[in-house]
Motif scaffolding. Structure first.
Motif, PDB file in Angstrom:
ATOM      1  N   UNK A 661       0.850  -1.192   0.000  1.00  0.00           N
ATOM      2  CA  UNK A 661       0.000   0.000   0.000  1.00  0.00           C
ATOM      3  C   UNK A 661       0.886   1.241   0.000  1.00  0.00           C
ATOM      4  N   UNK A 662       0.424   2.278  -0.699  1.00  0.00           N
ATOM      5  CA  UNK A 662       1.256   3.484  -0.784  1.00  0.00           C
ATOM      6  C   UNK A 662       0.675   4.625   0.039  1.00  0.00           C
ATOM      7  N   UNK A 663      -0.593   4.489   0.439  1.00  0.00           N
ATOM      8  CA  UNK A 663      -1.209   5.540   1.246  1.00  0.00           C
ATOM      9  C   UNK A 663      -2.543   5.053   1.763  1.00  0.00           C
ATOM     10  N   UNK A 664      -3.052   5.687   2.824  1.00  0.00           N
ATOM     11  CA  UNK A 664      -4.316   5.231   3.408  1.00  0.00           C
ATOM     12  C   UNK A 664      -5.087   6.412   3.969  1.00  0.00           C
ATOM     13  N   UNK A 680      -1.422  10.345  12.166  1.00  0.00           N
ATOM     14  CA  UNK A 680      -0.322  11.206  12.630  1.00  0.00           C
ATOM     15  C   UNK A 680       0.787  11.218  11.591  1.00  0.00           C
ATOM     16  N   UNK A 681       0.975  10.073  10.985  1.00  0.00           N
ATOM     17  CA  UNK A 681       2.135   9.896  10.138  1.00  0.00           C
ATOM     18  C   UNK A 681       1.898   8.747   9.174  1.00  0.00           C
ATOM     19  N   UNK A 682       2.364   8.902   7.931  1.00  0.00           N
ATOM     20  CA  UNK A 682       2.450   7.707   7.088  1.00  0.00           C
ATOM     21  C   UNK A 682       3.662   7.796   6.183  1.00  0.00           C
ATOM     22  N   UNK A 683       4.330   6.632   6.022  1.00  0.00           N
ATOM     23  CA  UNK A 683       5.526   6.610   5.190  1.00  0.00           C
ATOM     24  C   UNK A 683       5.673   5.231   4.564  1.00  0.00           C
ATOM     25  N   UNK A 684       6.321   5.198   3.419  1.00  0.00           N
ATOM     26  CA  UNK A 684       6.509   3.933   2.716  1.00  0.00           C
ATOM     27  C   UNK A 684       7.986   3.586   2.685  1.00  0.00           C
ATOM     28  N   UNK A 685       8.315   2.353   3.070  1.00  0.00           N
ATOM     29  CA  UNK A 685       9.694   1.859   2.963  1.00  0.00           C
ATOM     30  C   UNK A 685       9.659   0.344   2.829  1.00  0.00           C
ATOM     31  N   UNK A 686      10.554  -0.192   2.025  1.00  0.00           N
ATOM     32  CA  UNK A 686      10.680  -1.645   1.827  1.00  0.00           C
ATOM     33  C   UNK A 686       9.350  -2.311   1.464  1.00  0.00           C
ATOM     34  N   UNK A 687       8.525  -1.621   0.709  1.00  0.00           N
ATOM     35  CA  UNK A 687       7.267  -2.231   0.284  1.00  0.00           C
ATOM     36  C   UNK A 687       6.170  -2.219   1.336  1.00  0.00           C
TER      37      UNK A 687
END
Ligand code: ZN
Length: 709
Positions: A661-664, A680-687
């Motif tokens: 998932x890339x965002x929610x 509060x926060x969302x970030x994408x790393x390592x899939x």
């Protein structure tokens, strides 16, 4: 094409007493249901006592039913006008003496040929009898021809279904086994697997037969029957009917009352409502799952159950995806009975379900940790009396840790154990899961070799599926040790000696400042293969009395109680004692931490859901079975259920780690006073998408939907 029973079910059942038909008013029942957000009524038709003008002999009319009264007609009219459904309760558990005497060959027989009577003095049928089959089907057909019903609830299908020696049973048994039905005393013994299998097959046949009678009226007519929960060992042994029988039903219903606690206790632990639901979800996640419970309970039926506990009970069930069935045993409806204090307490729970059904109805528990439910083990080691239970208490203790630590989990039944079922499971748990078949052992071995993690304890895999003891653990290679066959009573004055104080399995336990941890229950002495890590060992009993002699010469043994091991690409922890059961039975924090550390070590990293809330807030993670990227986080405040007034749960942060998932976005489905969850926060790393959600303070229940952006 989905039928109505594949959708959300918010059920009210009124189990009417004979006198409840006096001045019966169908409109007031529907008025209650509308206010309570119910959409299905389950109500008496007949069997023992007929609540309609039945003409299928032998009838037994409700003596209070008036000539012109036909409540089922009235109910069908008003319910259907509101778009609600009606299911009729039929009960073929037995008949009064005069009805029996008119058709004595329709009923069960004792071995001496005499009729069987139950505790209520009714003459009982058996699964093969004319009364429970041909007559029951005829009765159902007549009922469904007369009234436009939406389904049939077969009540008490397993009641009084002990041994029977009627001619039909004798012939069937002889035809299958070439021998006579065993004597009653013998058949109660576990060695009579063949007899029990025969009886279970007859029970299944009976269920299929009545289901077919209902389905003659259309696929959209629902058939469900009463089965009891996962821990009811005796009911299953006596009747051959078990929760697995629910596979024949159009929706999965399990009985779970707050007052349906194990033998000797007035009330069950609140998490059992969720536990029972998780188990029902494992039987068939595609079907609607309904927990049969009740505002006024099942033991003291004329007064309410504790109100706040009852609400928490419902929230726990709903939090893991249950629909509800509110069963009342007297009165026209909950606001027209002896004790009306709990009337409408289900309204906002039902209202929550109704309002959010599009988002929540397909949600099933995320199963990062899976508990294998083994029916053969339950049948052999389970017991309705917790003091004697050697299986269910281990599951309950393990669940305590999982709930306290907010770890996403669910059940897999032994029937469904397969590489596919284990594909997303990070830790498979076998708490004293003694009876495993060779096939199950192979699946588990391959799972660990391929990188899965395993937590096993005590007698796991020491018996086959028929309860026959094996010479060694069938999983000896996977566990990394062999059984010596010696079992020590470690219930009193017993300890575990720490062997590797820096091992991650002892994290946070203060191992550098103690020689021993507590021990309990029984400990199986095992011989490790030398490749694994002995983290703690069994200490022989050190009697407390008399105090001057409370020491032994040799505390040191080579028998591990905690053993960590690698097998293939996977990790394994084996507890030689009943560690999980001790969490439940004893409650000492050493037991809790050892189980928790094992789960953490086995997970090899972080869980999909982590939360900084205390253990009094239960946080459940569900995912939509059909729509990827669709989740539900539900929080239940157990501080609320501890007293008679609500103590709010503090605000907390939930962190989700979601693959692909890339965002929610989040949507609050239930909170207090308009408070809402926020990202509060969302970030994408390592899939993986890491999503931090702030949950505000809440009183009983908080629910937030998480969807892919
Ligand atoms: Zn019979």
């Amino acid at each position: 094409m989905p039928h109505w029973y594949n959708g959300q079910l918010r059920i009210l059942q009124t189990v009417l007493r004979e006198t409840d038909i006096i001045d019966y008013d169908a409109r007031s029942v529907v008025a209650y249901m509308k206010k309570a957000h119910a959409n299905v009524l389950v109500v008496n038709a007949g069997g023992i006592v007929d609540f309609f003008h039945n003409d299928v002999e032998p009838v037994h009319f409700n003596p209070f039913m008036r000539e012109e009264q036909e409540i089922l007609s009235d109910l069908c009219d008003v319910l259907h006008a509101e778009g609600m459904k009606i299911i009729c309760r039929v009960d073929f558990r037995g008949v009064q003496k005069y009805r029996y005497e008119a058709r004595p060959d329709w009923f069960a027989r004792r071995s001496d040929g005499s009729p069987k009577q139950n505790h209520q003095g009714l003459y009982v049928p058996c699964y093969m009898s004319y009364y429970a089959n041909e007559h029951a089907a005829h009765f159902i057909r007549r009922l469904m021809t007369r009234f436009p019903l939406d389904g049939i609830w077969e009540n008490s299908v397993a009641f009084g279904a002990g041994m029977c020696y009627c001619p039909r049973c004798r012939e069937s048994y002889r035809a299958e086994h070439g021998t006579e039905i065993p004597a009653e005393e013998e058949a109660a013994s576990p060695s009579f697997a063949a007899y029990r299998a025969w009886r279970k097959a007859r029970a299944d046949e009976h269920i299929r037969f009545l289901r077919a009678a209902v389905k003659e009226f259309g696929e959209d007519k629902a058939y469900v029957a009463e089965v009891f929960g996962m821990y009811h060992a005796q009911a299953s042994l006596d009747s051959g009917i078990d929760t697995y029988t629910a596979e024949h039903f159009d929706f999965i219903v399990g009985v779970g009352f707050l007052t349906g606690a194990p033998h000797g206790r007035p009330y069950d632990e609140l998490p059992y409502a969720a536990s029972a639901t998780r188990f029902l979800k494992a039987i068939d996640p595609k079907k609607t799952t309904v927990l049969l419970t009740g505002n006024n309970g099942t033991k003291w039926r004329l007064v309410k159950d504790p109100a706040l506990k009852t609400r928490m009970w419902m929230w726990e069930a709903v939090a893991v995806g249950a629909n509800l069935w509110n069963c009342l045993f007297n009165g026209m409806h909950p606001d027209a009975t002896y004790d009306r204090r709990n009337a409408y307490i289900e309204s906002d729970v039902y209202g929550y379900l109704e309002k959010n059904q599009a988002l929540i109805q397909g949600q099933v528990p995320v199963r990062e940790v899976a508990i294998l439910f083994s029916k053969p083990t339950r049948d052999m080691f389970g017991h309705d009396d917790e003091e004697k239970d050697r299986y269910g208490v281990g599951i309950r203790g393990l669940e305590t840790v999982l709930n306290d630590a907010h770890i996403p989990y669910g059940f897999i039944t032994e029937r469904d154990l397969s590489p596919e079922a284990l594909a997303d499971v990070r830790v498979l748990c076998l708490p004293n899961c003694a009876c495993l078949s060779d096939g199950e052992v192979t699946v588990i071995r391959d799972y660990v070799r391929g990188g899965g993690s395993l937590l096993a304890s005590h007698m796991t895999a020491l018996y086959d599926e028929n309860g026959k003891i094996r010479p060694d653990f069938a999983l000896a290679d996977v566990l990394g040790l062999s059984s010596t066959g010696m079992v020590k009573d470690t219930s009193q004055d017993c300890y575990q000696m720490i062997r590797q104080k820096d091992h991650p399995l002892l994290d946070g336990m203060g191992a550098e400042r103690t020689r021993f941890f507590i021990n309990g229950g029984e400990t199986l002495l095992t011989a490790p293969d030398g490749a694994g890590e002995v983290v703690a060992t069994y200490v022989p009993i050190i009697p407390n009395q008399y105090p001057e002699q409370a020491w032994i010469r040799d505390e040191d043994t080579r028998f591990p109680t905690v053993y960590g091991h690698g097998h293939g690409a996977g990790r394994v922890v084996y507890f030689a004692n009943n560690m999980e059961a001790m969490v439940y039975r004893n409650g000492h924090e050493d037991f809790w931490h050892l189980v928790h550390n094992a789960l953490r070590w086995l997970s090899g990293g972080r869980w999909m859901l982590e939360c900084d809330a205390p253990d009094t807030t239960h946080v459940h993670l569900l995912k939509d079975r059909d729509r990827p990227g669709s989740f539900l986080v539900s929080c239940v405040n157990h501080l609320a259920g501890m007293g008679r007034t609500v103590h709010p749960a503090a605000a907390c942060t939930v962190t989700l780690r979601l693959a692909a998932m890339s965002g929610a976005t989040v949507k609050t489905l239930y909170g207090e006073d308009g408070s809402e969850a926020a990202i509060i926060n969302q970030s994408v790393a390592d899939g993986y998408l890491t999503l931090q959600i702030a949950i505000p303070e809440f009183c009983e229940f908080f629910s937030v939907y998480v969807g892919a952006e």
